[in-house]
Write a protein that holds these residues in place. Structure first.
Motif, PDB file in Angstrom:
ATOM      1  N   GLY A  38      36.883-173.193  39.981  1.00 52.71           N
ATOM      2  CA  GLY A  38      36.085-172.033  39.575  1.00 52.71           C
ATOM      3  C   GLY A  38      34.856-171.823  40.434  1.00 52.71           C
ATOM      4  O   GLY A  38      33.912-171.159  40.009  1.00 52.71           O
ATOM      5  N   PHE A  39      34.868-172.392  41.614  1.00 55.29           N
ATOM      6  CA  PHE A  39      33.738-172.185  42.526  1.00 55.29           C
ATOM      7  C   PHE A  39      33.965-170.911  43.329  1.00 55.29           C
ATOM      8  O   PHE A  39      35.073-170.380  43.379  1.00 55.29           O
ATOM      9  N   GLU A  40      32.917-170.482  43.993  1.00 47.68           N
ATOM     10  CA  GLU A  40      33.012-169.325  44.885  1.00 47.68           C
ATOM     11  C   GLU A  40      32.855-169.764  46.325  1.00 47.68           C
ATOM     12  O   GLU A  40      32.143-170.727  46.609  1.00 47.68           O
ATOM     13  N   THR A  41      33.497-169.042  47.219  1.00 45.86           N
ATOM     14  CA  THR A  41      33.227-169.282  48.637  1.00 45.86           C
ATOM     15  C   THR A  41      32.144-168.324  49.104  1.00 45.86           C
ATOM     16  O   THR A  41      31.846-167.326  48.454  1.00 45.86           O
ATOM     17  N   ARG A  42      31.599-168.666  50.215  1.00 43.06           N
ATOM     18  CA  ARG A  42      30.516-167.885  50.803  1.00 43.06           C
ATOM     19  C   ARG A  42      30.719-167.800  52.307  1.00 43.06           C
ATOM     20  O   ARG A  42      31.351-168.673  52.901  1.00 43.06           O
ATOM     21  N   GLY A  43      30.105-166.822  52.941  1.00 36.98           N
ATOM     22  CA  GLY A  43      30.007-166.803  54.389  1.00 36.98           C
ATOM     23  C   GLY A  43      30.997-165.925  55.103  1.00 36.98           C
ATOM     24  O   GLY A  43      31.686-165.097  54.493  1.00 36.98           O
ATOM     25  N   ARG A  44      31.072-166.140  56.416  1.00 42.21           N
ATOM     26  CA  ARG A  44      31.831-165.259  57.298  1.00 42.21           C
ATOM     27  C   ARG A  44      32.186-166.039  58.556  1.00 42.21           C
ATOM     28  O   ARG A  44      31.433-166.912  58.978  1.00 42.21           O
ATOM     29  N   GLY A  45      33.323-165.734  59.178  1.00 40.19           N
ATOM     30  CA  GLY A  45      33.726-166.384  60.422  1.00 40.19           C
ATOM     31  C   GLY A  45      33.840-167.882  60.245  1.00 40.19           C
ATOM     32  O   GLY A  45      34.450-168.365  59.288  1.00 40.19           O
ATOM     33  N   MET A  46      33.225-168.632  61.139  1.00 35.77           N
ATOM     34  CA  MET A  46      33.257-170.089  61.066  1.00 35.77           C
ATOM     35  C   MET A  46      31.966-170.618  60.436  1.00 35.77           C
ATOM     36  O   MET A  46      31.516-171.723  60.749  1.00 35.77           O
ATOM     37  N   MET A  47      31.411-169.815  59.566  1.00 32.84           N
ATOM     38  CA  MET A  47      30.141-170.125  58.918  1.00 32.84           C
ATOM     39  C   MET A  47      30.384-169.906  57.426  1.00 32.84           C
ATOM     40  O   MET A  47      30.038-168.880  56.875  1.00 32.84           O
ATOM     41  N   ARG A  48      31.038-170.893  56.838  1.00 35.05           N
ATOM     42  CA  ARG A  48      31.495-170.689  55.471  1.00 35.05           C
ATOM     43  C   ARG A  48      31.202-171.902  54.617  1.00 35.05           C
ATOM     44  O   ARG A  48      30.959-173.000  55.124  1.00 35.05           O
ATOM     45  N   GLY A  49      31.266-171.711  53.314  1.00 37.31           N
ATOM     46  CA  GLY A  49      31.032-172.829  52.440  1.00 37.31           C
ATOM     47  C   GLY A  49      31.507-172.559  51.037  1.00 37.31           C
ATOM     48  O   GLY A  49      32.062-171.505  50.722  1.00 37.31           O
ATOM     49  N   ILE A  50      31.287-173.565  50.196  1.00 39.55           N
ATOM     50  CA  ILE A  50      31.673-173.466  48.786  1.00 39.55           C
ATOM     51  C   ILE A  50      30.420-173.617  47.939  1.00 39.55           C
ATOM     52  O   ILE A  50      29.689-174.605  48.080  1.00 39.55           O
ATOM     53  N   ASN A  51      30.182-172.645  47.090  1.00 39.63           N
ATOM     54  CA  ASN A  51      29.059-172.729  46.173  1.00 39.63           C
ATOM     55  C   ASN A  51      29.481-173.500  44.928  1.00 39.63           C
ATOM     56  O   ASN A  51      30.209-172.992  44.081  1.00 39.63           O
ATOM     57  N   THR A  52      29.006-174.728  44.837  1.00 42.60           N
ATOM     58  CA  THR A  52      29.406-175.553  43.692  1.00 42.60           C
ATOM     59  C   THR A  52      28.543-175.273  42.466  1.00 42.60           C
ATOM     60  O   THR A  52      28.826-175.787  41.382  1.00 42.60           O
ATOM     61  N   GLY A  53      27.478-174.512  42.667  1.00 39.85           N
ATOM     62  CA  GLY A  53      26.605-174.204  41.534  1.00 39.85           C
ATOM     63  C   GLY A  53      25.663-175.330  41.164  1.00 39.85           C
ATOM     64  O   GLY A  53      24.855-175.183  40.266  1.00 39.85           O
ATOM     65  N   SER A  54      25.755-176.449  41.865  1.00 39.56           N
ATOM     66  CA  SER A  54      24.903-177.589  41.510  1.00 39.56           C
ATOM     67  C   SER A  54      24.514-178.368  42.758  1.00 39.56           C
ATOM     68  O   SER A  54      25.384-178.843  43.509  1.00 39.56           O
ATOM     69  N   GLY A  55      23.219-178.496  42.969  1.00 37.92           N
ATOM     70  CA  GLY A  55      22.754-179.264  44.111  1.00 37.92           C
ATOM     71  C   GLY A  55      23.125-180.728  43.979  1.00 37.92           C
ATOM     72  O   GLY A  55      23.411-181.403  44.978  1.00 37.92           O
ATOM     73  N   GLU A  56      23.164-181.224  42.756  1.00 34.85           N
ATOM     74  CA  GLU A  56      23.499-182.635  42.562  1.00 34.85           C
ATOM     75  C   GLU A  56      24.960-182.888  42.934  1.00 34.85           C
ATOM     76  O   GLU A  56      25.284-183.834  43.642  1.00 34.85           O
ATOM     77  N   LEU A  57      25.818-182.008  42.463  1.00 31.33           N
ATOM     78  CA  LEU A  57      27.238-182.137  42.776  1.00 31.33           C
ATOM     79  C   LEU A  57      27.471-182.028  44.274  1.00 31.33           C
ATOM     80  O   LEU A  57      28.150-182.866  44.885  1.00 31.33           O
ATOM     81  N   ALA A  58      26.880-180.998  44.887  1.00 29.91           N
ATOM     82  CA  ALA A  58      27.082-180.798  46.321  1.00 29.91           C
ATOM     83  C   ALA A  58      26.593-182.011  47.096  1.00 29.91           C
ATOM     84  O   ALA A  58      27.241-182.459  48.057  1.00 29.91           O
ATOM     85  N   GLY A  59      25.452-182.565  46.668  1.00 28.70           N
ATOM     86  CA  GLY A  59      24.910-183.738  47.344  1.00 28.70           C
ATOM     87  C   GLY A  59      25.798-184.960  47.186  1.00 28.70           C
ATOM     88  O   GLY A  59      25.959-185.755  48.123  1.00 28.70           O
ATOM     89  N   THR A  60      26.386-185.108  46.031  1.00 26.05           N
ATOM     90  CA  THR A  60      27.315-186.214  45.801  1.00 26.05           C
ATOM     91  C   THR A  60      28.520-186.099  46.731  1.00 26.05           C
ATOM     92  O   THR A  60      28.952-187.078  47.349  1.00 26.05           O
ATOM     93  N   VAL A  61      29.019-184.881  46.857  1.00 31.47           N
ATOM     94  CA  VAL A  61      30.190-184.665  47.700  1.00 31.47           C
ATOM     95  C   VAL A  61      29.869-184.936  49.163  1.00 31.47           C
ATOM     96  O   VAL A  61      30.604-185.659  49.851  1.00 31.47           O
ATOM     97  N   THR A  62      28.745-184.383  49.657  1.00 30.90           N
ATOM     98  CA  THR A  62      28.463-184.558  51.086  1.00 30.90           C
ATOM     99  C   THR A  62      28.157-186.016  51.407  1.00 30.90           C
ATOM    100  O   THR A  62      28.514-186.500  52.483  1.00 30.90           O
ATOM    101  N   ALA A  63      27.536-186.723  50.481  1.00 28.52           N
ATOM    102  CA  ALA A  63      27.274-188.147  50.707  1.00 28.52           C
ATOM    103  C   ALA A  63      28.590-188.909  50.787  1.00 28.52           C
ATOM    104  O   ALA A  63      28.771-189.787  51.648  1.00 28.52           O
ATOM    105  N   ALA A  64      29.514-188.569  49.899  1.00 29.20           N
ATOM    106  CA  ALA A  64      30.822-189.235  49.924  1.00 29.20           C
ATOM    107  C   ALA A  64      31.571-188.884  51.203  1.00 29.20           C
ATOM    108  O   ALA A  64      32.258-189.723  51.796  1.00 29.20           O
ATOM    109  N   CYS A  65      31.437-187.652  51.662  1.00 33.48           N
ATOM    110  CA  CYS A  65      32.076-187.251  52.917  1.00 33.48           C
ATOM    111  C   CYS A  65      31.525-188.100  54.057  1.00 33.48           C
ATOM    112  O   CYS A  65      32.275-188.571  54.923  1.00 33.48           O
TER     113      CYS A  65
END
Lengths: 434, 434, 434, 434
Positions: free
Chosen positions: D353-380
């Motif tokens: 149920g997330f949304e994507t954002r951006g254009r071209g090769m400048m894109r992302g996923i809006n997780t709606g939560s900075g904590e969640l996004a931070g957890t994911v990028t740290a795990a990555c």
């Protein structure tokens, strides 16, 4: 009734204005007469003309010109060598005013404010208010609104929306963000929501505000009246974001919209209130900044001013408070008369597809055209009615009759107005529309 | 003569001030009495005390309290329902004032100024002056001076030197550079030279100024009186660098230093002058900004204000101009009395190694210590003399007696002052010095 | 030696600059050649001309162009796919730089600073410095000096004195006061005293400063060198008034005045230091802001920038620090050569009644005339010597030779300079003087 | 493929960062490794770990790390003693860059711009742009947008929305109004209409702007992509109200969104464009401000800077332009790969149920939560993928892979990302939701 003034000619003694008064003068241009005396709702010019006053010094003469009770109180005071000027010393006149303000205004309304006697102009009261809000919060930015008018000194001018006024500053006006007032984007858009969203967003670029400064009805900005719901939202938003709520009640207060304060019975209490205009009751310079006791944080003398103790104004203000506000009769009468005014203006407006604006005895007709509105008010003046325009394009004809006007005389003035609108619409504008 | 007031006690009705008046009040703290009436040089408190007024509302009451002629003119005007408040409409009272100002002040001095009726406070007159200078020159920076005082609204406050006042702004005060006043770095350094050098240097970082704003005597800043030579230099520097010269004559004007303007006979003519305080003659709020006709460049209404037509003040101002300034007698008398004051203060000062300060009837003694000066003025008040301090550290005892004081009464006040200085020096300070 | 370039003609390919490069370009106007390669103290143009470089990229090339050791270190790093750009990630190159800076610069001098890698331009280092000082002190005003130059972005530009640069801002530059530099009012006036007096006076209008920002030698402002006594006074004044002392060592540091820092052995330690220009050693963009550990108060990312990790610059900077600063030999040599330069310039200057300016290898001759100085430097360029002017009126001929220049080649350049001065004085200027 | 780095231990040599690098460092905190070399899409740490780079120096390395062609061009140039630093002198490298930019970028697109070589940081390019717009229009106010990011120096910082960054200024940030970006108030509200209404209203309090400064995709602000319709409206509004349109293409330009400029084929042409980041192609500091020839109004040197001639960057930029932009192949490939990325992200986002954002090769996923996004990028990062967040609350996971990545490797990185999102959603967040 012969309100029609004598035809004007090239009267030589008027040259003194050309020769010596700055070109910044404005009302004297659209009302090119010289006035001598005035009583109640009437002003008299030097050529024998009599004018019904639907301007009231922009709401400074809510009780009419030279009200007999106020006038007598002032005459007695001066005759007895009462203190005229006392800096901020304690005086009998100040004590009486403070007591009366407490007894007649604050206590019955359950309000608890400290009174700051600023320099006796509205702009000074606004400057003191925003200085205090910045000091109390440690923040710098103030939120003001589109079409707001708050004064001409640099701090207040930054809060004023009008581009022509702002342009006079000669320096960039900063530390203020102007947000859309209630209804600015039409009925569909709740501008309080927009503001809340931006203040809640740490990346919006809108810095945390020291204060939100709002008029409940925008006197100069076109008689836009905010809804109680919107004002409550703004009050809540201010609180939620740590900002002080300042209600600038300089034009809408002192009974103009019905109550002594324009926000009464709306369900919120401002942190700071500015007052001026009709405060003295007789048109004498007087201004106040009120704030909740916990915000009484200026050091002694941190904001001062030579004329902050205008004792003549204390005397007439005290008399006015006692006479008009000791019970609810005046307020009831003003509201009733405001409804009357509303009904009449609505009828006139409807005929031409115009809208009415405002609240209480602060109402007008939005003609949609500054040119049309100017034509009408000029014709009214020729017919013996002093009336002015308001709004970004001077497109709103503004009725600011003294609150003490009797219904019949109010009707006389509205007759003149209605006739001039009809004439204007019949001639050029109607023709242009063909 | 029993000037000694009744001993004060805990009088309950004073609680109204604690309860309702903002803690920003200041004079009322050092002079804890309540005043009722006043005439000439005397003020009366509610407990029967009589006080000789050496403060004169900070030079607002140059003609004394409730001068009989002014008072009568005002009573007559009010009784006849003369216009009290007329926005900026032409009125009989305004016409009379303009004519009188032209006939009595401008023409005899060969001066050509336009008069702008700003909001009736000094700070408003200063704001209008600097706005105009910025508009006319298209520049933004204003040069003001160390220890200068020009008002409390944001534009004027930026020009004020006092750190405590400036701190109240809550935002950085910008677009103003404060340069050293005459004598600031001692008699060896010509501060006009310093200013000229920096303005002439394209790498000094001092931007080209819109205006140089100067008091000829710094009333709040310690009664520093600039020399005519220095002021002429400043006038020349302003001209050479394309800046307008603004003389803030709010405290030093209206006869305080002898002439109607404080810069008369000094050999230069300001581009803009601000006036307020004693302008109305009776302490009523009134302010003016004067400028050379070529700088009359505001658009209609570009700077406005509700109370810019305080007709009561026009009436008393006109009476004052006619009575005191129609011939040179008053001016001669003030200068003579100023010399008398100077001689007496110099004698007192010399005894303790103090210096005198000031010019005309605007003089004082620099005690070098705010604590000492405060002790003396408090003791004077107990002895029935209202007198205040001035200067960066409140170290200067300031004599601002009404100009109409007779020599004998002036002597009585100075006797009180001299005695209290002696007592203060004999007791703690002398002891401390051992 | 044939330094004379080929005579220039209308070479069509130069039109690319007219067509595509902004008119803001400046050096390219007074040195209308196109350069291809450079090594040590020599630059080569595309037409076979060779130029001796007495400008050194305004002190960015203290170790000369393409120094073999630095060049080789960079070639090796790139060839090995070393990280070029790493935001502010830890990299081997950054670690090596930090260790080297600690070992070679800080520890031997007993200094304890944190390093902030700002965006790689001097103006960015200055912006970071003043932001930090404001954050740490909670104050807003920064004191800078007449003729100071600190950069072109809005915060740094406000600290810059030059009116033409300031004029480019398009908005008023605020929150900075420009005070007179050492010697600004001549040898009789101690400008540190003037500053101290105003900062000590609560009515001077000079707000309490967050920082005092000073260059020890003003590179752009005319090679004015402050005395160690004055700088110590400024350091003491900063401390006494709660302000941080920022030394902008962007042009005077990295050995230009002898030591690595320009303030060494002067008896004071700055709170913040800005560095750039010769820091990378090879002309690559690199800037640093150093501060005492107790002022390391930015939050993570509170000041950032894409290029704050220019690893190529870390590599060459590390090589430069190790090679030139591991012992005192370089410093001794630079000082000796600086004395040589001084002696020679003094001799030339004396002949024409000119004064010399500057310190170390940052010296020049004040000709008193921008026109004369420009004539001389243009003639030098024609003779194969790149040399520029400095000062408010471009009146100072500035010698900024690479520090690594040998004495003989320095002499060759000074011969060219001396000859062109003599020619200029013999012809028009001498004639004009008759 | 072993991307997993060696387990980290307490490696003592990291203490150099604690000891000497300012706490302002940020990326190094979430990616606590030390990197040594990098090529293409891979970075290598000092412990043998290899990381796939989905950050690309925040879009500074669009062509990957150390691209062989660029690297060789730079090695050749340095080896031949090519000019490294030449202030703003004409050099062979600059000429080649200018010609190539004209031939490869401007001419094929029918664009006519002048190039200003500002200091080599994005913030400097933005400062130059707004200075120029203010100079050209004679106005002071700039309109920027919610969530906009434009740099850290005072002028650019005032245009940046982020409160934490703004707070670092230490002075109020003025002369900028932040207006809602496209979609800020949801899909129902056209924020261009809101802006137009306020600019058209002389009483809105929004002063006439010098410029409207906009990113077509907000890189730091959460990958919000404005629609072409909205951008065209903004361009029209700028023109209608006499403001210059500045497109800040620092992050979205250089191919990141497909074309060389991010606004290509949208039907409008900016007045000013700022570029930096990937301009040099190899991560070297380089920035440009482009403007229409009629706005080329700076005086020579009115905006300058030591490093405005970074010739190494000219060399790599020229090589990059020639290799990637001489024909349309690269652009076609980037767009195709952008679609691929979009499809994949959309699929991942839809699952939660997330949304994507951006254009071209400048894109992302809006997780709606900075904590969640931070957890994911740290795990990555632990899994060998360098990836970061964006947005007001760091809630958007941002994919900024090098544009040259092959489809397979892109897929590998997205696999890692998908897995870490699933793991994060399965564990705590899913649990929390029960």
């Amino acid at each position: 009734m012969t309100m029609k003034p004598k035809p004007s000619g090239a009267i030589p003694d008027r040259m003194i204005y050309e020769r010596r008064e700055s070109g910044v003068r404005s009302y004297a241009r659209s009302m090119p007469r010289q006035f001598g005396k005035a009583e109640g709702v009437w002003m008299h010019d030097s050529e024998g003309g009599r004018y019904l006053d639907f301007l009231s010094g922009c709401s400074t003469l809510n009780y009419g010109h030279n009200h007999p009770l106020l006038k007598q109180a002032l005459l007695d005071y001066i005759a007895a060598d009462g203190i005229a000027h006392g800096l901020d010393l304690h005086t009998d006149a100040k004590e009486a005013f403070l007591r009366t303000f407490e007894d007649v205004i604050l206590t019955p309304r359950g309000l608890d404010y400290r009174l700051m006697f600023t320099g006796p102009t509205g702009t000074n009261a606004v400057e003191a208010a925003i200085k205090l809000a910045r000091k109390v919060t440690g923040r710098e930015m103030v939120i003001a609104f589109t079409n707001g008018f708050h004064g001409m000194t640099l701090g207040a001018l930054a809060c004023t929306g009008n581009a022509a006024k702002r342009g006079g500053a000669g320096v960039p006006l900063s530390h203020v963000a102007h947000e859309p007032y209630d209804g600015y984007y039409g009925p569909e858009v709740d501008t309080a929501d927009l503001l809340d969203q931006r203040l809640s967003d740490p990346s919006s670029g809108l810095d945390a505000p020291a204060a939100i400064l709002v008029e409940t009805v925008q006197g100069e900005g076109g008689l836009n009246a905010a809804s109680p719901e919107w004002l409550r939202r703004i009050a809540d938003i201010a609180k939620a974001h740590g900002a002080l709520l300042i209600v600038d009640d300089i034009q809408a207060g002192c009974g103009r919209t019905g109550g002594f304060f324009s926000f009464e019975e709306m369900g919120f209490t401002p942190d700071i209130i500015t007052m001026a205009k009709s405060l003295s009751g007789m048109g004498l310079p007087f201004a106040l900044t009120l704030f909740r006791p916990e915000f009484d944080q200026f050091s002694p003398g941190e904001h001062n001013g030579t004329f902050r103790g205008n004792n003549h104004a204390f005397v007439t203000a005290t008399a006015a408070l006692r006479h008009f506000w000791s019970d609810g009769a005046f307020q009831v009468d003003v509201r009733r008369r405001g409804d009357l005014l509303d009904a009449r203006l609505t009828r006139i407006a409807a005929r031409y597809g115009f809208e009415t604006r405002g609240r209480g005895m602060m109402r007008g007709i939005n003609t949609g055209s500054g040119e049309l509105a100017g034509t009408v008010t000029a014709a009214c003046f020729d017919a013996g009615l002093i009336i002015e325009t308001s709004g970004a394009h001077d497109e709103v004809i503004k009725v600011l009759a003294p609150l003490v006007i009797d219904d019949a005389t109010l009707g006389v003035g509205l007759d003149i107005l209605e006739t001039r609108i009809r004439e204007a619409m019949t001639s050029e504008y109607a023709v242009a529309a063909e």
